[in-house]
Design a protein around this motif. Structure first.
Motif, mmCIF file in Angstrom:
data_model
loop_
_atom_site.group_PDB
_atom_site.id
_atom_site.type_symbol
_atom_site.label_atom_id
_atom_site.label_comp_id
_atom_site.label_asym_id
_atom_site.label_seq_id
_atom_site.Cartn_x
_atom_site.Cartn_y
_atom_site.Cartn_z
ATOM 1 N N PRO A 1084 0.811 -1.235 0.000
ATOM 2 C CA PRO A 1084 0.000 0.000 0.000
ATOM 3 C C PRO A 1084 0.832 1.266 0.000
ATOM 4 C CG PRO A 1084 -0.047 -1.060 2.163
ATOM 5 C CD PRO A 1084 0.648 -2.029 1.249
ATOM 6 N N ASP A 1085 2.050 1.229 0.540
ATOM 7 C CA ASP A 1085 2.904 2.423 0.572
ATOM 8 C C ASP A 1085 3.933 2.441 -0.569
ATOM 9 O OD1 ASP A 1085 4.217 0.244 1.484
ATOM 10 O OD2 ASP A 1085 5.311 1.301 3.078
ATOM 11 N N TYR A 1086 3.676 1.654 -1.585
ATOM 12 C CA TYR A 1086 4.617 1.607 -2.728
ATOM 13 C C TYR A 1086 4.538 2.917 -3.523
ATOM 14 C CZ TYR A 1086 6.698 0.229 -7.179
ATOM 15 O OH TYR A 1086 7.463 0.185 -8.307
ATOM 16 N N ALA A 1504 -1.575 14.413 -5.312
ATOM 17 C CA ALA A 1504 -2.808 13.874 -5.881
ATOM 18 C C ALA A 1504 -2.505 12.977 -7.075
ATOM 19 C CB ALA A 1504 -3.734 15.021 -6.292
ATOM 20 N N LEU A 1505 -1.576 13.425 -7.917
ATOM 21 C CA LEU A 1505 -1.184 12.600 -9.057
ATOM 22 C C LEU A 1505 -0.546 11.303 -8.599
ATOM 23 C CD1 LEU A 1505 -0.909 12.371 -12.136
ATOM 24 C CD2 LEU A 1505 1.280 13.565 -11.961
ATOM 25 N N ARG A 1510 -0.916 5.462 -7.757
ATOM 26 C CA ARG A 1510 -0.938 4.290 -6.872
ATOM 27 C C ARG A 1510 -2.224 3.509 -7.074
ATOM 28 N NH1 ARG A 1510 -0.487 6.898 -2.531
ATOM 29 N NH2 ARG A 1510 1.772 7.171 -2.641
ATOM 30 N N GLU A 1511 -3.345 4.233 -7.200
ATOM 31 C CA GLU A 1511 -4.618 3.571 -7.449
ATOM 32 C C GLU A 1511 -4.597 2.822 -8.783
ATOM 33 O OE1 GLU A 1511 -9.359 4.707 -8.024
ATOM 34 O OE2 GLU A 1511 -7.855 6.263 -7.597
ATOM 35 N N ARG A 1515 -5.028 -1.267 -9.486
ATOM 36 C CA ARG A 1515 -5.948 -1.863 -10.437
ATOM 37 C C ARG A 1515 -5.211 -2.756 -11.437
ATOM 38 N NH1 ARG A 1515 -10.838 0.680 -11.156
ATOM 39 N NH2 ARG A 1515 -11.230 -1.078 -12.557
ATOM 40 N N LEU A 1516 -4.001 -2.329 -11.825
ATOM 41 C CA LEU A 1516 -3.205 -3.175 -12.723
ATOM 42 C C LEU A 1516 -2.772 -4.453 -12.031
ATOM 43 C CD1 LEU A 1516 -0.930 -0.517 -14.496
ATOM 44 C CD2 LEU A 1516 -2.750 -1.847 -15.554
#
Length: 1758
Positions: A1084-1086, A1504-1505, A1510-1511, A1515-1516
């Motif tokens: 999650p912190d990647y 934000a970018l 990360r999102e 998904r990938l």
């Protein structure tokens, strides 16, 4: 006339006397230097004492034989003795018709040698004989001889060879000297080493062609026929003939037969002076020769018939080589100085011609080409001066070949290129032989713009140091690869080019001097000879054993050599040598083994040379050395016009030198027969000195000598000058004296006669006559005495007796004569007369031709007039032009009808045709065009294996283009700042500049494509020359500035003591942050790095790359399968041929011995799918029949077959066609063989005879042979089938592997496509966020730029404030200096200076204002100033600054007021600058606040970018990726078993794991290494600090040295950079260019006016011709009128007499005749007016005047 050596004698008292002398055909000095290093030993047949006495008188004459019309250039040599009356006979002598042929080619130049010209007796005899022979008969005889040259015909060698001759009154035998051995070799002559067989080599040395037996070292000699040397030699390809191309005036090419050495053929008139190269064609039927300077004629000979086939000028510069193309004998190649030319023998409409194409170098530098080679396909491979190879194709350089890293193929010119056993051999002047791959060179092509292609040699051989290989020739020894090499530095080498383990080292077979031999000396004790030359070597020969004993090399060439006499050195083992730099060396010959006798030694190690003493007496080359007869003194002469004397006994102690009036060429001491020892000094310019023996001062030491010049020596001098004019003058005086005495005698007799007859009256009359004769007689002036300005040079001389000496002069001195006839083909007197008659006859013939042409022209004009008259006639009376043509209506009608029918059918079927074409096109576009290759299935022959190709479509859209995306990774701030520049203004300025540059480039392109005139080219060349000079100076200045800039940048880049590399800091920071961080993408912190962020565009590129790889692999495999299919077709064809041959063989064998014939493999239809789309007329007809049957039957079963019929039919027919095509050749061959085999048994049956034993044996042998061949063919068929099946199985295995990879790529393709779909959903929002980040980043950069500009401006303003404050301080300092010390008005003046005054600022007025406004403004200003003054006075009433106090200096007061004004200006400027600084500070604070806000917003946008990225990554990560694994690849086991849930596993490659483990070890090693380096660099730093201190001291010393050198050279310290940047005078160059342009414009204008003048002259001539034609026409009409008048009068008289009354018919006829006469009169008047108009310039030609009757008849005709 050629200058030669003229022997003679002269004494100081008596003058010249002639002696008999034996002479060679060439002068001695010239004979030595003619051949390269031509040193020969001669065997004397008589003792030296057998010489002529001094009283004998003779003159040596020599003359070359003339060409006879019947003989083949045989020479007659019969000298004639000269008498006293020769001068008168020679002036009256004329050439007769027989001495020169009518044709120029048969004339030969007469050579005159000796003191005066002489004719040979045989020549005079041939003259008388040739006078009696008519010229036509001679020509016929010559043609008959040329046509009938027998193959067994040979010339007489003794008549051709140049032999010595002597005068008639001499007793010297011709065989006095015999050539025993030659130590010479012209090693710098091209192709001067040839092989006749394995043991006989031939080469040229001077006038001799030497045959050298390589095994026995024996020599055989052939003499030159011209006596002037041999140009080149060549050998026939069959080694049965060899050519000797001579040198001289119109030399011959003599072809000798080998091994008889008899002259076989002679080729004449191929060049003017000498031949440069000869070459036979591959078959040996033709010979090509090329001449040397001055004509460079290329000739192709039919040498067996002695006839030239083709002849042309090869080039305008020196030509080195000419060769035939071995693969095409109609092509030749020549090369030479700065060119290579390709020739072809082509048939044109005028006959066979030589057409040459000059090779164009293009971008390559022009070079001399020594070696080249023709390739089989027509290309030519040549060398170059810099050592690279040039490949020529079509007259252009295709590619330049070099070695790796752009190294040249050879270090120097390539002298020879050969093709041997499929390898290219190059021979270079660097002494290397390199072997190259032929296929690599033949297929070479350029790969970049440089035009260079790097290749490497297969093998190479370095022969030795200081070797210059000029040519090589192969020795035809079986099993060996030996070559003979010609070394231009004077050697013949034997090279082994086998390049194996047993390869022999290069062996030097023979060694020679590499240039002309300068001096020769013979040992006084034994059979030894010493030579020296300019090749810097001294050699010792043993001419008893004909070997070279030893040699010694120096740095300068030797020019003089003398063997030291035995009275100086008793052992006779010393030589003294003079060199070209003025040095004299004494060398000692010794035996290293202790031996003293050197006769017959064969080993070089038996003798050696060592330097014993050396000294330098001269500054130029030493030309003469001579020992005094007692051996006490050595004299040396030199080109520096000095003679130096040395005392021999005291180790050659210098005595002194004397100066000579010219360069010394020979020194000779007087012999023992003279009482005193004197030195004869011979100079080149005609001076001869006699010097006594110099005195030796034993007491004087060398250290006390100021100069060695001997000034008190008494010298005798003799200067040779011409006495011919004096002799002629004395002869004229004697002649006049005899005439005067004869006249006096006649006068005395007349006086006595008159006195006896008339007495005193007779005396008076005689006196009167005598006075009249004296007045009439005027004595002619005597001939002037002529002394040539440059006397003939002296070659050699010697003492004859005391006070007398002999000299030999080079040439003769002649008086100024008219221009000589130097052309050997010049016309004789008779030929010139015939030539004039011939020219006159030709002129008459040309005049006749011109008249005939005029007549033809007149006939043409008359025909045109008839046509015009035909047109002027009424239409019904005119002839048609078709009346002259043959009737062709029938054929034209047939063609017309056929064409009409075809046109009609095409129109009817046009719609159907267009319809079917569009349908076919749509089908192709839909199904066939996207398909790149169809499926091909190749079957094995014996097994069931098969392999199919991929059905390949065109590449996908992803592999064709790159999609642009807005979400590209943002560049770094520094990169963006560098790209965008410092501001918008700069960008706009750059944009404007780029637009201007584009416009200029467009204009330049327009100018570039416009053709230029010669004048523009000349002007541009001059401008370009000036521009280059200016550019050179600018480059020097730019180089200096660049150097300064580099130094500045170097000093700027110098780091400080506490400097740290930013890269190191960044690496440390990253290591601290990420050390031990192995987060996965699923964490999650990647945090995704910028370079790993992915978007749709990048993913599409990845997908396109994958598609390209897959497509490429499939296409390669399809190519392999297609090649396999072609291999199967070839195998089937070969098997068909073999089976047919097997059938033919079995037809001759018994059935019991037959072997089963292998079955022929078949080509399956699916192996040739392209045949389905091939059709012909027969196929279409079959398709039509099947279609009609299917329509008639209408049955389902038949419909199914019919539906499959067309395709099957196509395939069947195409396969049948293919089978027919593949087996057509084999069937034809088999049919021929079968017919032959069938005919033979029938013939045998017909004979019915019993075979004999021999026939039975032959039949048995044939049967065995056929059985063997049967088995061999069957095995061959099996071998072909097995080989093909093996190839198919191997390729099938490779395709299985590729299928696995393709399946994996398909899975990867699915994954990538899913990722693209997902990324496209994220793309819109990501672009919005990325645009916000980019906009905020740009805003931050802009504000940061404004902050930097503000800081920069604040810094500038602060600097200006500092400058103003310094000005104020300087103002006060200047004031203190002006008032001085102890000035009582100092306080007052200081107050005046510091007084504050309010001043109103003057406003700038823009535009023009009225005078009233200006006056009002001025009044307001004055009032304001007054008010200010009043206020100041009110404020300070202590002093008045407007009035100067008493006793105060007025000038000082005025100065104070001026300084106060300056102070006030400075203070005002300070106030303004401070205000500006305050405003800038405020602006800076505002911008800083804005930057902080923008930075905060930018960080928020980036976060934000980052969150969105990360999102997207999460998904990938949710997408499923298929990875096939094998069991041994899974290491995640639980209790030895693979768990059912593998969700917690990590897919990681073993290779990456090993890399990580190795990286740990590498980091440990790197750590220890860095520690060690740290320690070493610390020590290095200390050392550098010490070196820096030392370098600083050295720099200070060098700067001081430079300053002192400048002061000593220039008188002051100058700027060397300014000296380097001196340029040209641009004004002068511009004036020159203007002058050149003006001259070219004037020349152009003059040319235009000359063309106008020529045009006007042409028009004048045409008008004159027209006028003449009109006059002739008028004359004809007048004559016709006169005839008609006379006839009319006659008719009137006759009719009047016959009839009394006129009938009505006569009246009508008379009226018609009268009208005709009037009409003719009107035409005459009209022609006269037209002639008058034509006479006037610019006259108009009116239409002809018609009669009233014609005018009336014209409408009727219409």
């Amino acid at each position: 006339m050629r200058p030669t050596a003229r022997p003679g004698s002269a004494s100081l008292e008596e003058g010249w006397r002639c002696l008999g002398n034996w002479s060679k055909r060439r002068p001695p000095a010239e004979a030595v230097k003619r051949g390269a290093a031509a040193v020969r030993t001669f065997e004397e047949m008589k003792e030296p004492d057998d010489q002529d006495t001094d009283e004998e008188k003779s003159v040596t004459s020599k003359s070359d034989g003339k060409k006879s019309l019947r003989s083949s250039k045989s020479e007659s040599r019969s000298p004639v003795q000269e008498d006293d009356t020769f001068l008168e006979d020679a002036t009256d002598e004329t050439f007769t018709e027989g001495e020169e042929s009518y044709l120029e080619e048969d004339s030969d130049e007469e050579r005159l040698e000796g003191s005066l010209s002489s004719f040979q007796y045989d020549d005079l005899q041939s003259t008388r004989v040739s006078q009696q022979t008519p010229a036509p008969a001679v020509e016929e005889a010559e043609e008959e001889v040329k046509k009938k040259i027998s193959e067994s015909f040979f010339y007489d060698y003794m008549e051709l060879a140049s032999m010595p001759f002597v005068t008639l009154d001499s007793d010297i035998p011709l065989d006095l000297l015999t050539l025993v051995h030659s130590f010479g070799y012209d090693c710098r002559k091209r192709a001067n080493l040839q092989l006749l067989d394995n043991s006989i080599a031939i080469y040229i040395a001077g006038n001799q062609l030497i045959f050298l037996n390589l095994k026995t070292k024996e020599q055989i000699y052939l003499r030159s026929s011209s006596g002037e040397g041999i140009g080149v030699i060549g050998v026939h390809p069959h080694k049965t003939y060899f050519t000797v191309a001579e040198k001289g005036s119109f030399p011959d090419i003599i072809i000798y037969e080998y091994p008889s050495l008899r002259p076989y053929r002679i080729l004449r008139d191929g060049t003017e002076k000498g031949y440069a190269y000869v070459n036979f064609n591959y078959s040996g039927t033709l010979l090509a020769s090329v001449g040397s300077n001055p004509d460079y004629t290329l000739t192709i000979w039919n040498w067996k018939e002695e006839q030239p086939i083709l002849r042309t000028k090869a080039f305008s510069q020196e030509v080195f080589k000419v060769t035939f193309n071995p693969d095409n004998e109609e092509q030749l190649t020549t090369s030479g100085s700065g060119h290579i030319k390709f020739w072809e023998m082509a048939f044109t409409f005028t006959g066979l011609k030589l057409q040459g194409s000059l090779g164009r170098f293009g971008k390559t530098t022009t070079t001399d080409i020594e070696g080249y080679m023709e390739l089989p396909d027509g290309k030519v491979l040549s060398g170059s001066e810099w050592g690279n190879m040039l490949l020529w194709e079509g007259g252009l350089i295709k590619v330049e070949l070099c070695r790796g890293t752009s190294k040249s193929c050879h270090n120097g010119p390539i002298n020879q290129i050969m093709l041997d056993e499929g390898e290219v051999i190059t021979v270079g002047s660097d002494g290397c032989v390199r072997i190259w791959d032929f296929e690599t060179i033949d297929t070479a092509d350029i790969i970049d713009e440089t035009g260079l292609l790097e290749i490497e040699p297969i093998n190479e051989l370095q022969v030795d140091k200081n070797v210059n290989l000029f040519s090589m020739i192969k020795m035809s020894e079986t099993g060996n690869n030996f070559w003979l090499a010609q070394d231009a530095n004077g050697a013949i080498w034997k090279l082994d080019l086998s390049f194996s383990n047993i390869t022999q080292d290069p062996e030097c077979l023979f060694s020679f001097h590499s240039g002309a031999v300068e001096a020769v000396a013979v040992s006084p004790l034994t059979y030894l000879m010493a030579t020296t030359a300019l090749d810097c070597s001294v050699r010792i020969y043993d001419f008893a054993s004909k070997t070279l004993l030893t040699q010694m090399k120096f740095k300068q060439g030797g020019t003089a050599l003398v063997w030291v006499p035995r009275m100086v050195n008793f052992t006779g083992a010393e030589i003294i040598v003079g060199f070209e730099d003025g040095v004299v060396r004494i060398l000692e010959l010794y035996d290293p083994k202790g031996l003293t006798i050197f006769v017959g030694r064969k080993k070089i190690s038996d003798a050696d040379i060592r330097l014993k003493q050396v000294f330098k007496p001269h500054t130029a080359r030493v030309t003469a050395l001579a020992y005094e007869r007692d051996g006490e003194i050595l004299a040396t002469g030199s080109k520096d016009q000095t003679v130096f004397f040395f005392e021999v006994e005291r180790d050659y102690k210098p005595i002194g030198y004397i100066n000579t009036p010219g360069p010394v060429c020979q020194l000779m001491w007087s012999p023992m027969s003279h009482l005193e020892s004197t030195l004869l000094i011979i100079c080149e310019n005609g001076y001869i000195l006699e010097a006594p023996l110099p005195t030796i001062n034993l007491e004087e030491d060398d250290h006390d000598v100021v100069s060695y010049e001997i000034k008190d020596m008494c010298l005798k001098c003799f200067h040779f000058s011409s006495v011919k004019s004096k002799i002629l003058r004395s002869i004229e005086i004697e002649k006049r004296e005899r005439q005067r005495k004869l006249k006096e005698k006649i006068r005395e007799e007349r006086r006595n006669k008159l006195a006896a007859e008339m007495g005193e009256d007779g005396e008076k009359e005689f006196q009167e006559e005598e006075e009249e004769e004296e007045e009439e007689e005027e004595e002619e002036p005597l001939p002037e005495i002529f002394i040539p300005s440059t006397p003939s040079p002296i070659l050699c001389g010697f003492y004859s007796e005391p006070g007398k000496f002999w000299v030999s002069l080079f040439g003769i001195e002649t008086e100024p004569i008219p221009e000589d006839i130097e052309d050997p083909k010049a016309y004789s007197i008779e030929n010139a007369r015939r030539k004039r008659e011939h020219d006159k006859l030709m002129k008459e013939v040309e005049e006749i031709k011109a008249r005939k042409r005029e007549q033809i022209k007149a006939l043409r004009t008359k025909f045109c007039k008839l046509l015009e008259m035909n047109e002027e006639l009424p239409m019904h009376m005119q002839f048609k032009r078709t009346d002259f043509d043959v009737d062709s209506k029938i054929r034209a009608e047939m063609h017309r009808r056929t064409a009409f029918k075809i046109q009609q059918v095409e129109k009817e079927l046009a719609w159907e045709k267009e319809k079917h074409e569009l349908g076919l096109k749509k089908l192709k576009n839909r199904f066939r065009d996207p398909l790149e290759s169809d499926t091909i299935v190749v079957h094995a022959i014996l097994s069931d294996h098969k392999i199919s190709s991929y059905r390949l479509v065109q590449p996908s859209k992803y592999s064709k283009f790159k999609r642009t995306s807005q979400s590209e990774r943002k560049p770094s701030k520094l990169d963006r700042f560098e790209k965008e520049g410092t501001g918008r203004k700069d960008s706009q300025r750059d944009a404007g500049g780029s637009i201007a540059i584009q416009e200029e480039s467009i204009i330049e392109k327009g100018k570039k494509f416009r053709p230029k005139t010669l004048s523009e080219i000349m002007v541009e060349n001059q401008i370009e020359k000036t521009r280059k000079l200016i550019l050179k100076a600018e480059r020097a200045q730019l180089k200096i500035q660049q150097r300064k800039k580099e130094w500045e940048e170097l000093y700027k880049s110098k780091p400080g003591d506490d400097y740290e590399d930013p890269k190191d800091l960044q690496a440390i920071k990253e290591a601290q942050v990420y050390m031990g961080d192995f987060n996965l993408k699923t964490a999650p912190d990647y945090k995704i790095p910028e370079h790993m962020r992915i978007n749709a565009a990048k993913k599409e590129e990845e997908l396109g790359h994958l598609d390209s790889l897959v497509h490429g692999n499939k296409r390669y495999m399809n190519k392999c399968i297609l090649s396999l299919r072609d291999l199967k077709v070839a195998v089937v064809e070969e098997i068909q041929c073999l089976v047919q041959e097997l059938k033919n063989i079995q037809s001759t064998l018994h059935v019991s011995k037959h072997i089963p014939i292998p079955q022929i493999p078949q080509i399956h239809p699916e192996e040739v799918p392209e045949k389905r789309f091939q059709y012909d007329e027969e196929t279409l007809l079959n398709f039509k029949q099947q279609h009609m049957k299917s329509d008639d039957e209408k049955s389902p079963g038949v419909e199914q077959t019919g539906s499959g019929g067309p395709g099957g039919g196509f395939l069947k027919l195409s396969s049948g066609k293919d089978g027919d095509l593949t087996t057509r050749d084999s069937m034809s061959r088999s049919s021929k063989a079968s017919t032959l085999s069938l005919d033979i048994p029938k013939y045998m049956e017909f004979e019915k005879a019993e075979p004999t034993d021999v026939e039975l044996e032959i039949m048995k042998r044939d049967e065995i042979k056929h059985v063997y061949m049967q088995q061999y063919l069957v095995n061959r068929v099996k071998e072909l089938i097995v080989t093909f099946d093996a190839e198919l199985r191997l390729l099938r295995h490779q395709k299985l592997k590729l299928d696995t990879q393709m399946k994996l790529s398909d899975l990867h393709h699915v994954t990538l496509f899913q990722e693209i779909l997902l990324l496209k959903n994220f793309e819109k929002q990501e672009n919005i966020l990325q645009e916000r980040v980019n906009s905020l980043d740009k805003e931050e950069q802009y504000m940061q730029w404004k902050i930097n500009e503000t800081l920069k401006e604040m810094e500038e303003k602060k600097n200006e404030i500092t400058k103003l404050q310094e000005q104020e301080k300087a103002l006060y300092a200047g004031f203190q200096t002006a008032i001085g010390e102890n000035n009582k008005f100092a306080n007052f003046l200081m107050k005046v200076l510091k007084k504050k005054i309010k001043r109103v600022k003057k406003k700038e007025v823009e535009g023009d204002a009225d005078e009233d406004e200006e006056s009002e403004e001025s009044s307001e200003e004055e009032s304001s100033l007054e008010s200010d003054e009043d206020e100041s006075e009110s404020e300070d009433e202590v002093f008045d600054d407007s009035i100067c106090p008493t006793n105060c200096d007025v000038a000082l007061f005025e100065l104070t007021l001026q300084l106060r004004e300056k102070r006030l200006d400075i203070e005002e400027a300070l106030v303004e600058e401070k205000k500006v600084v305050d405003n800038l500070k405020k602006e800076y604070d505002t911008l800083s606040k804005k930057v902080k806000i923008v930075a905060t917003n930018l960080n928020a946008a980036e976060e934000a970018l980052e969150a969105y990225q990360r999102e997207k990554q999460q998904r990938l990560n949710e997408l499923l990726v298929v990875i096939p694994l094998k069991l041994h690849q899974i290491e995640y086991v639980v209790f030895g078993e693979i768990p059912s849930d593998l969700s917690g596993t990590l897919v990681f490659s073993n290779h990456a794991l090993r890399q990580l483990q190795e990286r740990i070890r590498e980091l440990q090693e790197e750590n220890s290494k860095q520690q060690k380096l740290n320690k070493e660099w610390r020590e290095r730093r200390k050392q550098l600090i010490r070196e820096k201190r030392e370098m600083t001291k050295t720099i200070h010393k060098m700067e001081e040295t430079v300053r002192q050198l400048m002061i000593s050279k220039f008188g002051r310290v100058v700027n060397l950079e300014a000296l380097q940047t001196l340029s040209v005078n641009t004004t002068l160059e511009e004036l020159k260019i203007r002058k050149l342009r003006k001259e070219l414009a004037n020349a152009k204008e003059m040319k235009m006016w000359e063309e106008k003048i020529a045009q006007m002259r042409w028009e004048l001539m045409m008008k004159t011709k027209e006028h003449t034609r009109k006059l002739y026409q008028m004359n004809d009409l007048c004559i016709e009128k006169k005839k008609l008048d006379s006839r009319l009068n006659t008719l009137q008289n006759q009719q009047g007499n016959a009839f009394q009354s006129l009938r009505e018919a006569d009246v009508v006829a008379r009226e018609e005749v009268t009208e005709l006469i009037q009409l003719q009169a009107e035409r005459i008047s009209a022609l006269k007016e037209e002639i008058a108009l034509l006479r006037r310039k610019g006259g108009l030609i009116l239409p002809p005047i018609r009669s009233p009757q014609e005018k009336e008849m014209q409408p009727a005709d219409l």
